[in-house]
Design a protein around this motif. Structure first.
Motif, PDB file in Angstrom:
ATOM      1  N   THR A   1       0.812  -1.360   0.007  1.00  0.00           N
ATOM      2  CA  THR A   1      -0.041  -0.163   0.112  1.00  0.00           C
ATOM      3  C   THR A   1       0.730   1.238  -0.105  1.00  0.00           C
ATOM      4  OG1 THR A   1      -1.912  -1.203   1.204  1.00  0.00           O
ATOM      5  CG2 THR A   1      -1.815   1.391   1.274  1.00  0.00           C
TER       6      THR A   1
ATOM      7  N   TYR B   1       2.677   1.452  -3.430  1.00  0.00           N
ATOM      8  CA  TYR B   1       1.861   1.706  -4.304  1.00  0.00           C
ATOM      9  C   TYR B   1       1.444   3.272  -4.337  1.00  0.00           C
ATOM     10  CZ  TYR B   1      -2.459   1.301  -7.031  1.00  0.00           C
ATOM     11  OH  TYR B   1      -3.462   1.660  -8.143  1.00  0.00           O
ATOM     12  N   ALA B   2       1.244   3.962  -3.224  1.00  0.00           N
ATOM     13  CA  ALA B   2       0.905   5.209  -3.297  1.00  0.00           C
ATOM     14  C   ALA B   2       2.104   6.080  -3.666  1.00  0.00           C
ATOM     15  CB  ALA B   2       0.577   5.672  -1.638  1.00  0.00           C
TER      16      ALA B   2
ATOM     17  N   THR C   1       4.114   2.916  -7.395  1.00  0.00           N
ATOM     18  CA  THR C   1       3.699   2.183  -8.342  1.00  0.00           C
ATOM     19  C   THR C   1       2.677   2.429  -9.047  1.00  0.00           C
ATOM     20  OG1 THR C   1       4.387   0.107  -6.579  1.00  0.00           O
ATOM     21  CG2 THR C   1       2.894  -0.422  -8.276  1.00  0.00           C
ATOM     22  N   TYR C   2       1.548   3.025  -8.450  1.00  0.00           N
ATOM     23  CA  TYR C   2       0.468   3.596  -9.266  1.00  0.00           C
ATOM     24  C   TYR C   2       0.722   4.260 -10.366  1.00  0.00           C
ATOM     25  CZ  TYR C   2      -3.948   5.896 -10.344  1.00  0.00           C
ATOM     26  OH  TYR C   2      -4.944   6.543 -11.221  1.00  0.00           O
TER      27      TYR C   2
ATOM     28  N   LEU D   1      -7.857   4.263  -8.356  1.00  0.00           N
ATOM     29  CA  LEU D   1      -6.531   3.817  -7.746  1.00  0.00           C
ATOM     30  C   LEU D   1      -6.630   2.908  -6.639  1.00  0.00           C
ATOM     31  CD1 LEU D   1      -5.360   5.245  -4.931  1.00  0.00           C
ATOM     32  CD2 LEU D   1      -5.567   7.192  -6.517  1.00  0.00           C
ATOM     33  N   CYS D   2      -7.592   2.997  -5.765  1.00  0.00           N
ATOM     34  CA  CYS D   2      -7.889   1.960  -4.679  1.00  0.00           C
ATOM     35  C   CYS D   2      -8.115   0.576  -5.143  1.00  0.00           C
ATOM     36  CB  CYS D   2      -9.106   2.327  -3.656  1.00  0.00           C
ATOM     37  SG  CYS D   2      -8.267   3.897  -2.400  1.00  0.00           S
TER      38      CYS D   2
ATOM     39  N   GLN E   1      -7.115  -0.529  -7.886  1.00  0.00           N
ATOM     40  CA  GLN E   1      -6.209  -1.201  -8.717  1.00  0.00           C
ATOM     41  C   GLN E   1      -4.939  -1.374  -7.618  1.00  0.00           C
ATOM     42  OE1 GLN E   1      -5.519  -2.588 -11.332  1.00  0.00           O
ATOM     43  NE2 GLN E   1      -6.971  -1.868 -12.672  1.00  0.00           N
ATOM     44  N   MET E   2      -5.060  -0.667  -6.467  1.00  0.00           N
ATOM     45  CA  MET E   2      -4.035  -1.105  -5.144  1.00  0.00           C
ATOM     46  C   MET E   2      -4.505  -2.362  -4.677  1.00  0.00           C
ATOM     47  SD  MET E   2      -3.571   0.929  -1.603  1.00  0.00           S
ATOM     48  CE  MET E   2      -3.511   2.331  -2.506  1.00  0.00           C
ATOM     49  N   THR E   3      -5.613  -2.912  -4.474  1.00  0.00           N
ATOM     50  CA  THR E   3      -5.799  -4.282  -4.096  1.00  0.00           C
ATOM     51  C   THR E   3      -5.330  -5.309  -5.089  1.00  0.00           C
ATOM     52  OG1 THR E   3      -8.154  -4.296  -4.979  1.00  0.00           O
ATOM     53  CG2 THR E   3      -7.949  -3.360  -2.905  1.00  0.00           C
TER      54      THR E   3
ATOM     55  N   ALA F   1      -2.492  -5.001  -6.665  1.00  0.00           N
ATOM     56  CA  ALA F   1      -0.910  -4.761  -6.342  1.00  0.00           C
ATOM     57  C   ALA F   1      -0.727  -5.331  -5.066  1.00  0.00           C
ATOM     58  CB  ALA F   1      -0.628  -3.280  -6.475  1.00  0.00           C
TER      59      ALA F   1
END
Length: 480
Positions: free
Chosen positions: A121, A124-125, A128-129, A175-176, A178-180, A182
């Motif tokens: 997380t 990603y923030a 990665t995103y 983005l949240c 896609q975060m899950t 990742a």
């Protein structure tokens, strides 16, 4: 002995009957998809709903879209999908894996899933995103969203979206979601190195892998200018991967294989600690996977509905097929087996879920159940690697099966692209190219990362720690 032979003969007869039904249903599905639609009854003409009003660079690959109107229904479904997919990792995957290790390593197993969720997380923030989902080059995205700067969709403006695939939801929700993805992808890798990898080495490997492997591959397949993205009109070739067959499952499975090779075999092995934990974890994964696949439609519409339908069908068929094969080969169906078969079906239908119909889902389910069972038995013995919880055998094999059969059973009416059965053999070539490129890149980079980490801090716990158990030695706590 006679009864046993008769029982096995009955199982084979049942399996044969299922295959005949599948053949007939696939033929019917193709005929239906290709048949011209009947003329609708006369009805008053109504103007189509206007599309979201968006203003940006004419080329959507060069700039994020602005002034898009979020749809409350789509946004609500995607918020739900975020929660469902996060549930897949914690608690779903954590419990699924925890039930299959020995009692002395249960704490380390669930701790790994939880720590990976936190670490990825943060990464990603930070970067990665941006690298995965903003325009840049065909190989990697840009840094315009590093530290999530400039997120357009917020309470004050209510506008903006990262790309043309998500024009009706806020960027913060996209983005949240896609975060899950990742998060769960590197968490899956833990199944290969369970019970013997240093916790510190795991954190270093997962952190670097998320940046150097996951981000570029996600951009290649899903980025607006990725070189094999189905949504990129200028792509070199287009790979169909609706929800992560290549990006998530082949990716995680290959990295897991590299981990198992570098770490070597466990000193001693034992039976699964608690099959009920695995049952609970598999059940949570099954429920959460509806957010994984149906959520990948990024809208609460017909494609999401079909994705949910085929996910349920393929999973049930795969679990049942695995059970029949295991029953025929070993003489008994097991809880661990049917749960593993369900996960195999979920994996295989993932890339296909937005492109195939129910009949294709049944065929994919049978293939996943049979071939993934072989992957965790025959193939595992063949390559001689201690993939502890069968990350490669289920996720890489299942992902490859699903990606290939997506190219076979894709129906243009459902997902906009025809597959082999509709006369488009070129899509099979695209699928094979995507599989090979992801496999090779992932294997090479993962192996390099593992060798560097091993040289600097070491990958594997000592023999004493492994005998004592990772829970007490690494975390100072045990399961009572």
């Amino acid at each position: 002995m006679t009864l046993k032979k008769s029982s096995r003969a009955g199982l084979f007869a049942l399996a044969f009957g299922i295959l005949i039904c599948l053949f007939l249903s696939v033929a019917h599905d193709v005929a239906y998809a290709q048949a011209p639609a009947a003329a609708p009854a006369a009805a008053p003409a109504t103007p189509p709903a206007p599309p979201p009003a968006c203003a940006s660079d004419p080329d959507p690959k060069k700039a994020v879209l602005e002034k898009c109107t979020p749809n409350s229904g789509d946004t609500a479904w995607m918020l739900t999908s975020v929660a469902l997919v996060l549930m897949m990792t914690i608690p779903g995957l954590g419990l699924f894996y925890a039930g299959m290790v020995r009692k002395k390593n249960v704490g380390d197993t669930v701790m790994t899933s939880f720590a990976v969720t936190c670490l990825v997380t943060i990464i990603y923030a930070v970067i990665t995103y941006s690298l995965a989902f903003t325009p840049g080059s065909p190989f990697i995205g840009g840094t315009s969203r590093a530290f999530l700067q400039g997120i357009l969709s917020d309470i004050s403006t209510g506008i903006g979206t990262p790309n043309g695939l998500a024009v009706t939801i806020p960027e913060s929700v996209y983005l949240c979601f896609q975060m899950t993805f990742a998060i769960i992808t590197p968490a899956l890798i833990a199944g290969a190195f369970a019970e013997r990898m240093k916790f510190s080495a795991m954190l270093w490997f997962i952190g670097l892998w998320a940046i150097l492997v996951y981000a570029p591959i996600a951009h290649w397949v899903w980025g607006s200018d990725g070189f094999m993205s189905n949504g990129n009109s200028d792509a070199w070739f287009k790979v169909l991967d609706f929800a992560g067959g290549t990006v998530v499952h082949i990716n995680a499975g290959v990295a897991g294989l590299m981990c198992a090779i570098c770490l070597g075999k466990r000193k001693d092995m034992g039976p699964p600690h608690n099959m009920v934990l695995t049952f609970i974890g598999a059940s949570l994964l099954w429920v959460g996977w509806f957010g994984f696949n149906a959520g990948s439609a990024v809208t609460a519409g017909m494609q999401a509905g079909m994705a949910m339908t085929v996910t349920q069908i393929a999973t049930a068929v795969a679990a049942f097929s695995w059970m029949l094969v295991e029953w025929a080969v070993r003489g008994k169906p097991t809880v661990i087996g049917i749960c593993s078969g369900a996960v195999a079906g979920l994996v295989a239908i993932t890339p296909a879920s937005g492109f195939v119909g129910p009949a294709g889902a049944m065929a994919i389910g049978v293939a996943a159940g049979v071939l993934c069972y072989w992957g965790v038995t025959g193939l595992k013995r063949m390559i001689g690697v201690d993939d502890a919880l069968d990350c490669f055998g289920v996720h890489a094999v299942g992902g490859i099966v699903g990606a290939l059969l997506t190219g076979v059973f894709a129906i243009e009416q459902y997902g906009g692209t025809a597959g082999l059965i509709e006369g488009n053999p070129a899509q099979m070539i695209n699928q094979v190219q995507g599989i090979v490129i992801v496999f090779v890149y992932d294997a090479i980079v993962s192996l390099i990362l593992l060798k560097i980490i091993d040289a600097v801090i070491g990958l594997r716990v000592s023999d004493e720690v492994e005998r004592e158990g990772l829970d007490l030695a690494l975390h100072g706590e045990v399961v009572q």
